[in-house]
Write an enzyme that holds these catalytic residues in place. Structure first.
Site, PDB file in Angstrom:
ATOM      1  N   LYS A 103       0.865  -1.195   0.000  1.00 31.77           N
ATOM      2  CA  LYS A 103       0.000   0.000   0.000  1.00 31.77           C
ATOM      3  C   LYS A 103       0.889   1.228   0.000  1.00 31.77           C
ATOM      4  O   LYS A 103       1.989   1.203   0.564  1.00 31.77           O
ATOM      5  CB  LYS A 103      -0.880   0.030   1.256  1.00 31.77           C
ATOM      6  CG  LYS A 103      -2.121   0.888   1.088  1.00 31.77           C
ATOM      7  CD  LYS A 103      -3.181   0.128   0.335  1.00 31.77           C
ATOM      8  CE  LYS A 103      -4.402   0.959   0.032  1.00 31.77           C
ATOM      9  NZ  LYS A 103      -5.471   0.132  -0.560  1.00 31.77           N
ATOM     10  N   GLY A 215     -24.591   4.460  -0.809  1.00 35.09           N
ATOM     11  CA  GLY A 215     -23.479   4.889  -1.672  1.00 35.09           C
ATOM     12  C   GLY A 215     -23.735   4.450  -3.095  1.00 35.09           C
ATOM     13  O   GLY A 215     -23.738   3.253  -3.385  1.00 35.09           O
ATOM     14  N   GLY A 217     -21.883   5.324  -5.811  1.00 39.21           N
ATOM     15  CA  GLY A 217     -20.715   5.735  -6.599  1.00 39.21           C
ATOM     16  C   GLY A 217     -20.341   4.589  -7.520  1.00 39.21           C
ATOM     17  O   GLY A 217     -21.216   3.826  -7.950  1.00 39.21           O
ATOM     18  N   ASN A 218     -19.072   4.434  -7.785  1.00 32.88           N
ATOM     19  CA  ASN A 218     -18.643   3.373  -8.704  1.00 32.88           C
ATOM     20  C   ASN A 218     -19.107   1.998  -8.214  1.00 32.88           C
ATOM     21  O   ASN A 218     -19.796   1.267  -8.933  1.00 32.88           O
ATOM     22  CB  ASN A 218     -17.111   3.431  -8.858  1.00 32.88           C
ATOM     23  CG  ASN A 218     -16.590   2.227  -9.616  1.00 32.88           C
ATOM     24  OD1 ASN A 218     -16.258   1.205  -9.015  1.00 32.88           O
ATOM     25  ND2 ASN A 218     -16.554   2.295 -10.929  1.00 32.88           N
ATOM     26  N   GLY A 220     -21.178   1.069  -5.560  1.00 29.68           N
ATOM     27  CA  GLY A 220     -22.599   0.957  -5.208  1.00 29.68           C
ATOM     28  C   GLY A 220     -23.494   0.944  -6.436  1.00 29.68           C
ATOM     29  O   GLY A 220     -24.464   0.176  -6.504  1.00 29.68           O
ATOM     30  N   TYR A 221     -23.176   1.769  -7.413  1.00 27.30           N
ATOM     31  CA  TYR A 221     -24.008   1.822  -8.615  1.00 27.30           C
ATOM     32  C   TYR A 221     -24.034   0.460  -9.308  1.00 27.30           C
ATOM     33  O   TYR A 221     -25.091  -0.066  -9.629  1.00 27.30           O
ATOM     34  CB  TYR A 221     -23.511   2.909  -9.586  1.00 27.30           C
ATOM     35  CG  TYR A 221     -24.106   2.755 -10.967  1.00 27.30           C
ATOM     36  CD1 TYR A 221     -25.462   3.052 -11.194  1.00 27.30           C
ATOM     37  CD2 TYR A 221     -23.348   2.270 -12.034  1.00 27.30           C
ATOM     38  CE1 TYR A 221     -26.033   2.860 -12.452  1.00 27.30           C
ATOM     39  CE2 TYR A 221     -23.908   2.080 -13.289  1.00 27.30           C
ATOM     40  CZ  TYR A 221     -25.255   2.382 -13.491  1.00 27.30           C
ATOM     41  OH  TYR A 221     -25.813   2.183 -14.726  1.00 27.30           O
TER      42      TYR A 221
HETATM   43  P1  NAD Z   1     -17.081   6.676  -5.087  1.00 25.02           P
HETATM   44  O1  NAD Z   1     -16.439   7.926  -4.644  1.00 25.02           O
HETATM   45  O2  NAD Z   1     -17.261   6.395  -6.543  1.00 25.02           O
HETATM   46  O3  NAD Z   1     -18.552   6.569  -4.444  1.00 25.02           O
HETATM   47  C1  NAD Z   1     -18.837   6.779  -3.098  1.00 25.02           C
HETATM   48  C2  NAD Z   1     -20.354   7.008  -2.963  1.00 25.02           C
HETATM   49  O4  NAD Z   1     -20.674   7.050  -1.598  1.00 25.02           O
HETATM   50  C3  NAD Z   1     -20.860   8.315  -3.556  1.00 25.02           C
HETATM   51  O5  NAD Z   1     -22.140   8.073  -4.114  1.00 25.02           O
HETATM   52  C4  NAD Z   1     -21.026   9.224  -2.329  1.00 25.02           C
HETATM   53  O6  NAD Z   1     -22.028  10.209  -2.520  1.00 25.02           O
HETATM   54  C5  NAD Z   1     -21.466   8.209  -1.316  1.00 25.02           C
HETATM   55  N1  NAD Z   1     -21.219   8.564   0.072  1.00 25.02           N
HETATM   56  C6  NAD Z   1     -20.090   9.081   0.643  1.00 25.02           C
HETATM   57  N2  NAD Z   1     -20.257   9.218   1.964  1.00 25.02           N
HETATM   58  C7  NAD Z   1     -21.516   8.764   2.235  1.00 25.02           C
HETATM   59  C8  NAD Z   1     -22.280   8.633   3.414  1.00 25.02           C
HETATM   60  N3  NAD Z   1     -21.773   8.983   4.595  1.00 25.02           N
HETATM   61  N4  NAD Z   1     -23.527   8.120   3.300  1.00 25.02           N
HETATM   62  C9  NAD Z   1     -24.038   7.742   2.120  1.00 25.02           C
HETATM   63  N5  NAD Z   1     -23.369   7.834   0.983  1.00 25.02           N
HETATM   64  C10 NAD Z   1     -22.130   8.352   1.037  1.00 25.02           C
HETATM   65  O7  NAD Z   1     -16.252   5.505  -4.376  1.00 25.02           O
HETATM   66  P2  NAD Z   1     -16.183   3.966  -4.782  1.00 25.02           P
HETATM   67  O8  NAD Z   1     -15.010   3.734  -5.673  1.00 25.02           O
HETATM   68  O9  NAD Z   1     -17.535   3.515  -5.186  1.00 25.02           O
HETATM   69  O10 NAD Z   1     -15.774   3.313  -3.378  1.00 25.02           O
HETATM   70  C11 NAD Z   1     -16.728   3.090  -2.360  1.00 25.02           C
HETATM   71  C12 NAD Z   1     -16.125   2.197  -1.294  1.00 25.02           C
HETATM   72  O11 NAD Z   1     -15.708   0.966  -1.880  1.00 25.02           O
HETATM   73  C13 NAD Z   1     -14.885   2.753  -0.586  1.00 25.02           C
HETATM   74  O12 NAD Z   1     -14.892   2.287   0.752  1.00 25.02           O
HETATM   75  C14 NAD Z   1     -13.733   2.084  -1.336  1.00 25.02           C
HETATM   76  O13 NAD Z   1     -12.561   1.996  -0.537  1.00 25.02           O
HETATM   77  C15 NAD Z   1     -14.335   0.724  -1.573  1.00 25.02           C
HETATM   78  N6  NAD Z   1     -13.702  -0.014  -2.677  1.00 25.02           N
HETATM   79  C16 NAD Z   1     -13.682   0.485  -3.937  1.00 25.02           C
HETATM   80  C17 NAD Z   1     -13.102  -0.255  -4.962  1.00 25.02           C
HETATM   81  C18 NAD Z   1     -13.138   0.231  -6.379  1.00 25.02           C
HETATM   82  O14 NAD Z   1     -12.728  -0.529  -7.270  1.00 25.02           O
HETATM   83  N7  NAD Z   1     -13.634   1.424  -6.654  1.00 25.02           N
HETATM   84  C19 NAD Z   1     -12.494  -1.498  -4.679  1.00 25.02           C
HETATM   85  C20 NAD Z   1     -12.527  -1.995  -3.367  1.00 25.02           C
HETATM   86  C21 NAD Z   1     -13.146  -1.234  -2.378  1.00 25.02           C
END
Ligand code: NAD
Length: 410
Positions: A103, A215, A217-218, A220-221
């Protein structure tokens, strides 16, 4: 205040008790193979030269090159980077990909930087750590506030140093720089495959299964969309500002389109606005925290009425909350399994780069499904045979494979 590194070592000791590991193995895995701290100058847009601090932790390469993201955040610190790199060792082992754990991070507030400044920081950071990274040594990737574009800059800077473009030194690059098709969907889709496995084993009928996703985002969507398309009733979703609910189910793409054109989910026809805490407490079958860490804590754990929690975010449930949920019979499918689709597809990207291939999305998705199905299988069987929680089963499977690899590596 929790010290993440102390927590990660405490978790390891708990697993060591279950696995009856010798003290010398625990001692070896409690420390990192290497921890590098670097300080480097970057010329900012106003012409001033500013010093930045970065880290790269390499926990264990017993199973293959170190692998793990690079985060850019003002809160980056040594303890967090060490803990995250140890968790990557377990995650790669659980996902059964031939990588160890690493990391990295830079202390910087990206919101205060221009694109040119971020490029300067990305390039300077990789110059500072280049001697310990490489396709067979340590393969970074994006994490909080770092992007595929930044990975492209880092790959380009690395090429200048070693004299040839070496795409396998970093993953989640843009496609034209050697990235892989399907990386965007990978984490959410991997989580959906985990959900499908769970439904099959626990005999959940998707049409009768209510799901809430925090959530959009990437991650959750995509999990919400794949679940909706497969017939699950996604009855509530939330972003950081609003949560909405419709007991008949929410069409995810309609909701996302509505947010795009109206600026928020508020006012979407047929949906009621609720608070984020109300979403977490809904009596659903599967609650999916997919936003951020520490959202289910000792404060709200007793309000949770879901039967299953699928941890798509990293660390959404605190240790204290975990104990409450276990007591209450809520089954938590841990992040190290649930969101391992991201790192698994990063492995496919590395593999395609090493073999000069370009995989199709179909191939990526079908290989991902195989990996997730087999990881789920191993963990579910361990859990049933040893009557431990999903989290303990996942860590036990992950740690034992690392210990096995260490036996030939002393
Ligand atoms: P992102 O920034 O694309 O999306 C985050 C979403 O969460 C957004 O819709 C934001 O509005 C919402 N959000 C933030 N705080 C919030 C809250 N308190 N209550 C409700 N909604 C809230 O991020 P992502 O890439 O989707 O990552 C989300 C999580 O998944 C993180 O914990 C990240 O470490 C983990 N993760 C991501 C990946 C990846 O490939 N992107 C891989 C492993 C783990």
């Amino acid at each position: 205040m929790n010290d993440p590194y102390v927590t990660s070592v405490a978790q390891l000791k708990k697993i060591a008790e279950i696995l009856k590991l010798p003290a010398d193995v625990v001692e070896r895995l409690s420390v990192h193979d290497k921890f590098l701290e670097v300080h480097f100058p970057v010329t900012m847009d106003n012409g001033a030269v500013r010093m930045f601090t970065g880290y790269r932790a390499q926990h264990s390469n017993a199973r293959g090159p170190y692998k793990g993201g690079i985060r850019f955040s003002p809160f980056v610190n040594q303890s967090e980077i060490r803990a995250l790199s140890m968790w990557m060792t377990w995650k790669c082992s659980i996902a059964d990909i031939p990588f160890g754990g690493g990391k990295g991070g830079v202390i910087v507030d990206t919101k205060q930087c221009s694109s040119a400044e971020l490029e300067g920081i990305s390039r300077a950071y990789i110059r500072a750590i280049h001697a310990i990274v490489g396709p067979d040594k340590d393969v970074p990737a994006p994490d909080m506030y770092t992007t595929p574009e930044m990975m492209g800059w880092m790959a380009d800077e690395y090429a200048k140093i070693v004299g040839e473009y070496t795409p396998a030194m970093i993953t989640a690059k843009p496609i034209e720089k050697g990235g892989i098709e399907g990386r965007t969907e990978a984490t959410g889709l991997g989580g959906f495959y985990v959900l499908q496995n769970l439904a099959e084993r626990e005999r959940l009928d998707p049409k009768q299964t209510k799901v809430a996703v925090q959530g959009i985002g990437n991650v959750g969507y995509y999990i919400a969309r794949y679940a909706h398309d497969a017939g699950y009733r996604v009855i509530a979703i939330a972003d950081s500002r609003h949560a909405i609910k419709n007991d008949q189910g929410i069409d995810i793409d309609t909701a996302v389109e509505f947010k795009k054109s109206h600026g928020s989910f508020e006012g979407m026809p047929g949906a009621t606005v609720i608070s984020n805490n109300e979403l977490l407490a809904l009596p659903v079958d599967v609650l999916i925290p997919a936003a951020t860490e520490n959202v289910i804590t000792s404060e709200n754990a007793e309000t949770i009425r879901a039967k299953y929690i699928l941890e798509m975010a990293n660390g959404p449930v605190t240790d204290e909350a975990d104990a409450v949920l276990e007591r209450e019979g809520v089954v938590v499918i841990p992040d190290v399994l649930a969101n391992s689709g991201g790192v698994t597809v990063s492995y496919f990207e590395w593999y395609q780069n090493m073999h000069r291939e370009q995989w199709t999305k179909e191939k990526t998705f079908s290989e991902l499904k195989k990996k997730i199905d087999s990881a789920f299988d191993a963990i579910y069987s361990y859990k049933k045979e040893n009557s431990v929680s999903f989290r303990m089963a996942a860590y036990a499977v992950g740690v034992s494979k690392v210990v096995e690899a260490l036996k030939n590596n002393s």
